[in-house]
Enzyme design. Structure first.
Site, mmCIF file in Angstrom:
data_model
loop_
_atom_site.group_PDB
_atom_site.id
_atom_site.type_symbol
_atom_site.label_atom_id
_atom_site.label_comp_id
_atom_site.label_asym_id
_atom_site.label_seq_id
_atom_site.Cartn_x
_atom_site.Cartn_y
_atom_site.Cartn_z
ATOM 1 N N GLU A 216 0.846 -1.195 0.000
ATOM 2 C CA GLU A 216 0.000 0.000 0.000
ATOM 3 C C GLU A 216 0.885 1.250 0.000
ATOM 4 O O GLU A 216 1.659 1.470 0.933
ATOM 5 C CB GLU A 216 -0.891 0.000 1.247
ATOM 6 C CG GLU A 216 -1.668 1.286 1.434
ATOM 7 C CD GLU A 216 -2.472 1.306 2.752
ATOM 8 O OE1 GLU A 216 -2.426 0.321 3.515
ATOM 9 O OE2 GLU A 216 -3.144 2.321 2.988
ATOM 10 N N ASP B 104 -8.220 1.868 6.321
ATOM 11 C CA ASP B 104 -7.937 1.871 4.887
ATOM 12 C C ASP B 104 -7.165 0.624 4.481
ATOM 13 O O ASP B 104 -7.458 -0.007 3.464
ATOM 14 C CB ASP B 104 -7.121 3.112 4.502
ATOM 15 C CG ASP B 104 -8.031 4.310 4.271
ATOM 16 O OD1 ASP B 104 -9.268 4.118 4.274
ATOM 17 O OD2 ASP B 104 -7.499 5.424 4.101
#
Ligand code: 1YM
Length: 677
Positions: free
Chosen positions: A459, A536
């Protein structure tokens, strides 16, 4: 979360209504006295056996974590279920009490309390204190093989702080109690009379054995639901006294309803097909449903109510029967020619099927160490014939459905052929452009030993940068992702393929996609998703796992998909200028680290991967010797389908509710995680 259709009702087990009138039968009293004497003689040997269970619980229940804890419940539930399967009682009650105990009741004959002459103690004592005692007294034809390890109630006793067993049998109420892992404290006694029959077991797990003693509603809910699908006609009642939740499971149509729920968010072709045969040496039941836009074969099999993860002869029989029936019908009906026979794989694409067989004890064989693969040879031909006959008859009776099905199979075949051609073309040199796109983002591994290579999907660019610096260049490749990936559950395959992030992932893995995916071609032995430990990050994990589940499922079923597991804390001594850190992955680690450092410790809590430099990231999260990975597995297909439909579906409020309830990043609990190096 799965208790979506929970209705609040009060289920009180019928057996709980014990009469208090105390009327002791003198014969029984004498018997029990004799039993006590004999018990004392026997107890040393018995206790040492139970001591063995306490010393190595993992050997008997797999682990001493939450999974092991729930095994204590399954062992007792299985005894009640066996009784119901054998035709005695059709209700099982499970109650989670506020004091941390669990109570299981049935309405069967009651556990036998009569004296076992050979052992000189009542049968119930043997059943609760000797390992593998059950089978020796039992005349049952099909046992549930008592979960994974099949060791029975003794293990539950050995690993409990206390256990009370109350038996309602032949007019009497009997009671017996053990404490502290199998120490008899209240010998078998008659405590009243009753018109009821059945067994109630209440136990409290031993907190010195388990890493957690908290029973999880979801875990028990899912287990009982699965049992209820497999045992038509048995009612399961779950109630949680801690928060007054209750739920009843009862599926009159068994596997048919199981498949309906598994495919509830898919575009279906026709109805669920449901066939049963109780007349053969092996009882067989199968339910199947074909769906559009699903590129997987979703077959789940059971033998004697235990999931056979690795398939076996019953699954082989199912595949053979389906392939032969569809081809024979299509040829006879003139839809295809003899030389245009469809491949089994094309026929099974988009199929969701559950097969459950009941094999008599003397024919029951497994392959390998675990009970994951049925070996009984007869099952293969019996199931194949049974499926063939029923399916070909059904197709003949439902011509429109049959034609739709053949069209789907032909479309699968065409798509597979086209994908194969595209792959060959790509191999013959037309891939330079794509390679160029990939190489921008991907830091490739140098080795061509694919099985030992690892792909980290990371990420964010900043963590991606640290990962590139800190990796083992020979075997580790890094692919940074920008932003949230596309939700592949709500778009067509065409749309997914246009997405840059996913087309890059597909190209990087190099083994095709959807029906064309071939796990043998994967350029990586491990695919590791590395995200921040925040909401997230959890969402990105879900989106990526959904993609792998929908389009590269064999990566998951072969255990090749992992989640990186960065530490949550770093603990150091404030006065130590060398800044030696101890990393902590959970609160237990944290306490240990604090104790080790002593007074004057400092704690950093990591919020994201970006807070670690390349060395720290490598050491804690990537280096094979020091990292912890979580392996992604699918244990319960239903849980995965249900969670995916909630998380990926259009109902934003359900999704929010779910994420809020699971805020401590249990998010990917959907896919069972197992700690690996
Ligand atoms: C809530 C837990 O244990 N019920 C239960 C267990 C048994 C019987 C009935 C039973 C079985 C048989 C004969 C038989 C058990 N029996 C044995 C053993 N519920 C719960 N209900 N009579 C009663 O199978 O022949 C083990 S468990 F060993 F006797 F077979």
């Amino acid at each position: 979360m799965p208790n979506d259709n929970t209705n609040i009702q009060d289920f009180s087990p019928a057996t709980a209504e014990a009469t208090s009138s105390f009327e002791e039968d003198s014969k029984t009293a004498a018997r029990i006295e004799k039993a006590e004497e004999a018990y004392n003689g026997n107890s040393i040997e018995v206790l040492s056996e139970m001591e063995g269970v306490r010393k190595r619980p993992g050997m008997y229940i797999g682990s001493s974590n939450s999974t092991g804890l729930h095994h204590l419940v399954w062992e007792i539930v299985d005894n009640g279920v066996d009784e119901a399967v054998n035709g005695y009682g059709n209700k099982i009650f499970v109650t989670l009490h506020k004091d941390g105990s669990c109570e299981v009741s049935d309405e069967g004959r009651g556990v036998p309390v009569d004296m076992n002459e050979a052992a000189g103690v009542p049968a119930i004592v043997l059943i609760y204190t000797k390992l593998h005692a059950g089978g020796k007294f039992s005349d049952k034809a099909y046992s549930t093989s008592a979960g994974l390890h099949g060791v029975g109630a003794t293990v539950t006793n050995a690993l409990s702080e206390w256990i009370d067993v109350t038996v309602y049998r032949q007019g009497h109420i009997y009671h017996i109690r053990w404490e502290n892992g199998g120490h008899l404290v209240t010998p078998l006694e008659v405590i009243g009379t009753t018109k009821k029959h059945g067994t109630t077991v209440r136990f409290k797990p031993d907190a010195t054995i388990f890493t957690t003693t908290e029973f999880k509603w979801d875990t028990i809910y899912n287990h009982l639901q699965e049992e209820a699908f497999l045992l038509k006609g048995v009612h399961f009642y779950l109630s949680d006294e801690r928060n007054k939740q209750t739920h009843e499971f009862y599926y009159e149509n068994g596997l048919q309803e199981y498949v309906q729920i598994l495919t509830s968010n898919k575009e279906k072709i026709g109805e669920v097909l449901h066939f049963e045969d109780d007349d053969n040496a092996i009882q067989m039941e199968v339910a199947m449903q074909w769906c559009q836009k699903d590129y997987n074969e979703n077959i789940y099999s059971y033998a004697n109510s235990v999931r056979t993860h690795d398939g076996g002869t019953h699954e082989t029989g199912l595949r053979t029967g389906i392939t032969k029936a569809v081809n024979d019908w299509a040829i006879t009906a003139g839809v295809i020619k003899e030389n245009q026979k469809l491949d089994g794989a094309d026929i099974r694409e988009g199929l969701t099927a559950v097969i459950a067989v009941k094999v008599p004890e003397d024919k029951l064989e497994y392959e390998g160490q675990t009970k994951g693969k049925l070996g009984t040879p007869e099952a293969s031909s019996l199931v194949a014939d049974f499926v063939y006959k029923n399916l070909i008859y059904f197709l003949a009776e439902h011509k429109d459905f049959a034609i739709d099905l053949i069209h789907k199979c032909q479309a699968s075949k065409n798509a597979r052929d086209a994908a194969r051609k595209a792959k060959e073309q790509a191999r013959s040199g037309k891939t330079k452009k794509v390679d160029a796109i990939i190489s921008d983002k991907l830091a490739a591994a140098q080795s061509k030993d694919y099985k030992n290579n690892e792909l980290f999907i990371v990420e964010g660019d900043s963590a991606g940068g640290s990962a590139k610096t800190g990796r083992d260049r020979l075997h580790q490749a890094i692919l940074p992702l920008r932003g949230k990936p596309l939700n592949t559950d709500s778009v067509t395959m065409e749309r997914m393929l246009q997405n840059v992030e996913f087309s890059t992932i597909i190209q990087t893995i190099g083994a095709g996609v959807g029906a064309d995916f071939d796990v043998e071609d994967s350029h990586y032995g491990k695919i590791i998703i590395m995200t921040d430990a925040d909401t997230d990050g959890a969402h990105i994990q879900i989106l990526l796992l959904t993609f792998f589940y929908n389009y590269m499922k064999p990566l998951i079923t072969n255990g090749m998909v992992y989640l990186a597991n960065p530490p949550l804390y770093r603990v150091y001594k404030k006065s130590d200028p060398s800044h030696k850190f101890i990393y902590a992955w959970n609160d237990q680690d944290l306490e240990a680290a604090k104790a080790k450092i002593g007074p004057g410790y400092g704690i950093n809590r990591y919020k994201g991967l970006g807070e670690m430099n390349a060395d720290q990231l490598a050491m804690t999260t990537m280096n094979k010797a020091t990292r912890q990975l979580l392996q992604v597995r699918i244990d319960d297909p239903l849980v995965v389908e249900k969670r995916i439909s909630v998380l990926m579906g259009n109902d934003a409020s359900l999704r929010r509710e779910w994420i809020e309830e699971n805020i401590n990043f249990d998010t990917v609990d959907t896919f069972i995680k197992e700690v690996k190096k």
